[in-house]
Design a protein around this motif. Structure first.
Motif, mmCIF file in Angstrom:
data_model
loop_
_atom_site.group_PDB
_atom_site.id
_atom_site.type_symbol
_atom_site.label_atom_id
_atom_site.label_comp_id
_atom_site.label_asym_id
_atom_site.label_seq_id
_atom_site.Cartn_x
_atom_site.Cartn_y
_atom_site.Cartn_z
ATOM 1 N N GLY A 125 3.791 -7.655 -2.278
ATOM 2 C CA GLY A 125 5.173 -6.593 -1.802
ATOM 3 C C GLY A 125 5.317 -5.727 -2.407
ATOM 4 N N ALA A 126 4.308 -4.938 -3.247
ATOM 5 C CA ALA A 126 4.424 -3.791 -4.204
ATOM 6 C C ALA A 126 4.978 -2.466 -2.890
ATOM 7 N N ILE A 127 5.509 -1.821 -3.392
ATOM 8 C CA ILE A 127 5.886 -0.549 -2.579
ATOM 9 C C ILE A 127 5.367 0.596 -2.871
ATOM 10 N N ILE A 128 4.607 1.133 -1.874
ATOM 11 C CA ILE A 128 3.526 2.217 -2.326
ATOM 12 C C ILE A 128 3.928 3.391 -1.264
ATOM 13 N N PRO A 129 4.848 4.104 -1.504
ATOM 14 C CA PRO A 129 5.289 4.741 -0.243
ATOM 15 C C PRO A 129 4.232 6.234 -0.060
ATOM 16 N N ASP A 130 4.226 6.568 1.360
ATOM 17 C CA ASP A 130 3.282 7.849 1.428
ATOM 18 C C ASP A 130 4.481 9.177 1.511
ATOM 19 N N GLN A 131 4.334 10.047 0.296
ATOM 20 C CA GLN A 131 5.110 10.891 0.111
ATOM 21 C C GLN A 131 4.681 12.444 0.284
ATOM 22 N N GLY A 132 3.790 12.676 1.088
ATOM 23 C CA GLY A 132 3.418 13.945 1.343
ATOM 24 C C GLY A 132 2.298 14.110 1.844
ATOM 25 N N SER A 133 1.680 15.199 1.991
ATOM 26 C CA SER A 133 0.400 15.702 2.688
ATOM 27 C C SER A 133 -0.811 15.586 1.647
#
Length: 813
Positions: A125-133
């Motif tokens: 359940g780890a949160i690994i966000p996509d935060q850019g290009s």
């Protein structure tokens, strides 16, 4: 450290294992290694080869595998061992993740050009966000194999989880231009629960990843920055301030593996380290290149030549599958020369420190700045049929090791400018030193003894060695120094060194339970056998000096040396029995008067009592000439009318003599077999001594090696050298083979001595159907045989017993 693969029998099958057992056709025993993949199929386009496991950790006992830990100075991110949260409810590792690094790593692993890292992974359940290009800001790296001084990434796996989507992964690696990413073309879905992931690389060729047994991605024509990998990491490995993951991840069952290799070839004159080393035509140029790749079961065939290098293997062998370095064409054909080679102290031209299960055979080591062969903290090493010349320190040096065999080596001009002894065994246990010739020493004031069993060594057998021409030194030395040294058998040796055999405890240690028997000690310029009082003179206990022959010692003529000397008074339970002490200079047997109550002297032959201070006869002695066969040639067998025949005691006497004949024999034809005095038993007898390397005694149920055959259909040459397991005798036969036990003899040669290298030719071989057979015959039957036809097609087989062999048509005249 519980770091190398052989220590994980609870996880892996002992011996060679398969890297990836993905195929559904694998056996159930193999499937137990990687349980999640038992019903998966690996695409046939890329099959992972059979592998050795270099490192494995299941975390069932915490971090006892000595992982190193990084958490960027933030204790809240420290990796944690967790009970019951690993794969299948076992124990595992939790990685708490945030914007900084938090991972485990293992460095100092063998440097390899092809590796596979396998591990169970649960994103939990780890949160690994996509935060850019920017690609790194889309993911975190969870595992990698690194290499080189800058810890470049050979292959790594990155994971991300875009909003509203599942977990995805892709590969990365480092080229000379920097980090490279297989995004987006190589991205693939991974599970949100436990799964098995394997990443792998081959330097400058490819990188790949498998997910639950399926090959997900393989990239070819890869340009790697370093040449090999030697570091593994798991967790959140890469710092990236533009991404802010949170939560935790779970890891378990980490394994690092590399491909197996059965045979490697080295050729100094025609090889090249850019070759694959798999055949003599594609041989490496250096032994070290082969040593970098050899693992359990690898045979390194070293072709004749001069090798100007030092060697240290990367991997370990096993009990069942040792790593073998062998002079392909026999002893003396491979020269490892240390001229110009930078060699520090406590090192060898062949260095096996912290390496286990090796056999080094037939190599010649010369001009070493320290030792020829060096071992420390090693196990299961056999050093045989080698030679050393002009070593600054020992020819062979062993420290703190166990189950080591030093057999049939020639050690010449050792300790030529350094410390230690020609053969040094220190702090080691359960070892054998046998059949070695140690000679032409440098004669240093400190060190330079022939064979020294010292420090806390225990349970050694030192036998059949020949020690001579060591100016100013002890031939065979047992010295506890400041430790407890105990339980050794010293038998059937010849020593003509200035001091033949000495027993000491120089720094106050204790030497205990030593049995000296069947030794020949003669022409020593000082004492033949001495229990010393040297330096701090620690205690010696339960020393038995039985059935030895000591002749012409004190040969310097100085008037104060002799045969057997108990110099120390710090002794208990010393026995001097059944020895011949003949024509030694100042005395035959001398016991310090302060030690008399602790020394039992009886049943010895005294030839030439001098009346020297503290010289004694002992009890039940015989006085007179033992009648040696020939003192000029030093044939110290006794003649038929010697007073030493059948006049000894049976108490603690050995079961066999110097020649291996049984004791006792009825040498004087009285009707009763009695023990003789000295190292030899008079009379006819079969050989009954325990199997001795280099002898013709029976070694049942072991392979016969050392024979080679060259045939072209009309001529055959069969040659033999370095026969590893000699039989009582060997017979060569060629003829028609109609069954495994029936031959039509066409030619025969018998009585081949396995101790002497040689060859035999047959001309005008009739046809390709003719079989050529080598039979090893012992007293209890044929131990093994080997056959080939004139086109060199091998076939095993042979008569089932020695009698059937001798009575068949193949028996030689």
């Amino acid at each position: 450290m519980k770091g190398m693969w052989w220590q994980y029998s609870d996880i892996l099958s002992v011996g060679v294992v398969f890297c990836v057992l993905w195929s559904s056709v694998q056996s159930s025993a193999q499937m137990n290694i990687v349980p999640r993949l038992t019903n998966q199929v690996l695409p046939q386009s890329f099959t992972i080869p059979e592998c050795w496991t270099i490192f494995s950790s299941d975390f069932e006992n915490g971090f006892e595998d000595e992982w190193s830990m990084v958490h960027s100075g933030n204790p809240s991110l420290q990796p944690e061992w967790v009970e019951g949260q690993g794969y299948g409810g076992s124990d595992g590792v939790r990685i708490n993740i945030g914007p900084y690094e938090s991972y485990l790593y293992k460095s100092g692993l063998p440097s390899e050009t092809e590796y596979y890292l396998s591990f169970n992974f649960n994103p939990a359940g780890a949160i690994i966000p996509d935060q850019g290009s920017w690609i790194p800001s889309k993911s975190i790296r969870i595992a990698d194999i690194r290499g080189g001084p800058s810890w470049s990434v050979m292959v790594g796996l990155r994971v991300r989880k875009p909003d509203g989507q599942g977990y995805r992964a892709y590969l990365e690696w480092q080229s000379a231009a920097g980090l490279q990413y297989d995004y987006e073309a190589g991205e693939f879905d991974i599970d949100s629960d436990w799964q098995l992931i394997t990443i792998g690389f081959k330097t400058d060729e490819w990188i790949a990843v498998w997910h639950n047994g399926l090959l997900k991605r393989k990239l070819l024509l890869i340009d790697h920055d370093p040449d090999n990998g030697s570091i593994i990491e798991i967790g959140k490995i890469s710092i990236n301030s533009s991404i802010n993951p949170s939560g935790e991840m779970l890891f378990d069952n980490v394994q690092l593996m590399c491909p197996t290799i059965s045979d490697l070839y080295v050729d100094a004159d025609n090889g090249h380290d850019g070759n694959d080393g798999l055949t003599s035509a594609t041989a490496f140029q250096t032994i070290q290149k082969a040593a970098d790749l050899a693992g359990p079961g690898t045979n390194v065939h070293i072709l004749p030549g001069l090798y100007n290098e030092r060697v240290r293997p990367q991997l370990n062998g096993t009990v069942a599958n040792p790593i073998v370095f062998l002079a392909e064409m026999g002893p003396g054909t491979v020269i490892v020369d240390g001229t110009g080679v930078d060699l520090p102290e406590w090192y060898g031209l062949f260095n096996l420190s912290e390496r286990s299960y090796f056999r080094i055979s037939g190599l010649h080591f010369q001009n070493s700045e320290w030792a020829g062969v060096f071992l420390s903290n090693s196990q299961g090493v056999v050093i045989e049929h080698n030679s050393t010349y002009n070593t600054t320190s020992s020819g062979i040096q062993v420290w703190y090791s166990t189950e080591v065999v030093i057999r049939n080596n020639d050690i010449r001009l050792a300790c030529n400018g350094g410390s230690q002894e020609c053969i040094t065994v220190s702090g080691s246990s359960y070892f054998e030193v046998s059949g070695n010739e140690v000679h032409d020493g440098a004669g240093l004031e400190q060190g330079g003894e022939g064979i020294d069993i010292k420090g806390s060594s225990c349970f050694g057998h030192i036998f059949n060695n020949y020690i001579h021409d060591l100016p100013g030194e002890v031939g065979l030395y047992l010295d506890a120094y400041g430790s407890y040294n105990h339980d050794h058998e010293v038998s059937n040796n010849i020593s003509t060194a200035p001091v033949g055999i000495a027993l000491s405890a120089e720094a106050g240690g204790t030497l205990e339970n030593v049995w000296l028997y069947n030794n020949l000690v003669y022409d020593c310029s000082a004492d033949g056998i001495i229990v010393t009082s040297w330096i701090d003179n620690g205690p010696r206990r339960n020393i038995r000096i039985i059935n030895n022959t000591v002749f012409n010692c004190g040969a310097s003529g100085l008037g104060w040396y002799g045969g057997i000397h108990i110099q120390s008074t710090n002794v208990e339970q010393i026995t001097i029995r059944n020895n011949i002490s003949s024509q030694n200079d100042a005395y035959q047997i001398r016991v310090n008067s302060g030690a008399l109550s602790n020394v039992l002297t009886e049943y010895n032959c005294i030839d030439g009592f001098r009346g020297y201070t503290d010289e004694i006869y002992g009890n039940y002695f015989l006085e007179g000439d033992p009648l040696f066969v020939d003192v000029v040639t030093r044939d110290l067998h006794v003649q038929a009318d010697s007073i030493c025949i059948d006049t000894g005691s049976a108490e603690a006497a050995p079961d066999y003599d110097f020649d291996g004949k049984s004791r006792p024999l009825d040498g004087n034809n009285s009707g009763t077999a009695e023990y003789d005095l000295g190292a030899f038993e008079w009379g006819e007898s079969v050989i009954t001594a325990p199997p001795t390397p280099g002898s013709k005694t029976n070694h049942t149920d072991q392979p016969m090696t050392g024979f080679k055959l060259v045939a072209d259909g009309s001529q055959i040459r069969i040659s033999w050298n370095n026969i590893i397991c000699p039989a009582y005798e060997y017979t060569l036969v060629y003829g028609q083979l109609s069954s495994l036990s029936s031959y039509s003899e066409l030619g025969c040669k018998s009585n081949i001595d396995p101790d002497v290298n040689g060859s035999y030719d047959w001309d005008s071989v009739p046809s390709s159907q003719v079989w050529f057979v080598v039979v090893g015959c012992s007293e209890n039957g044929v131990e093994s045989s080997w056959g080939t036809n004139s086109n060199s097609v091998e076939r095993a087989g042979g008569p089932s017993s020695c009698s059937s062999f001798k009575n068949s048509s193949v028996s030689c005249p």
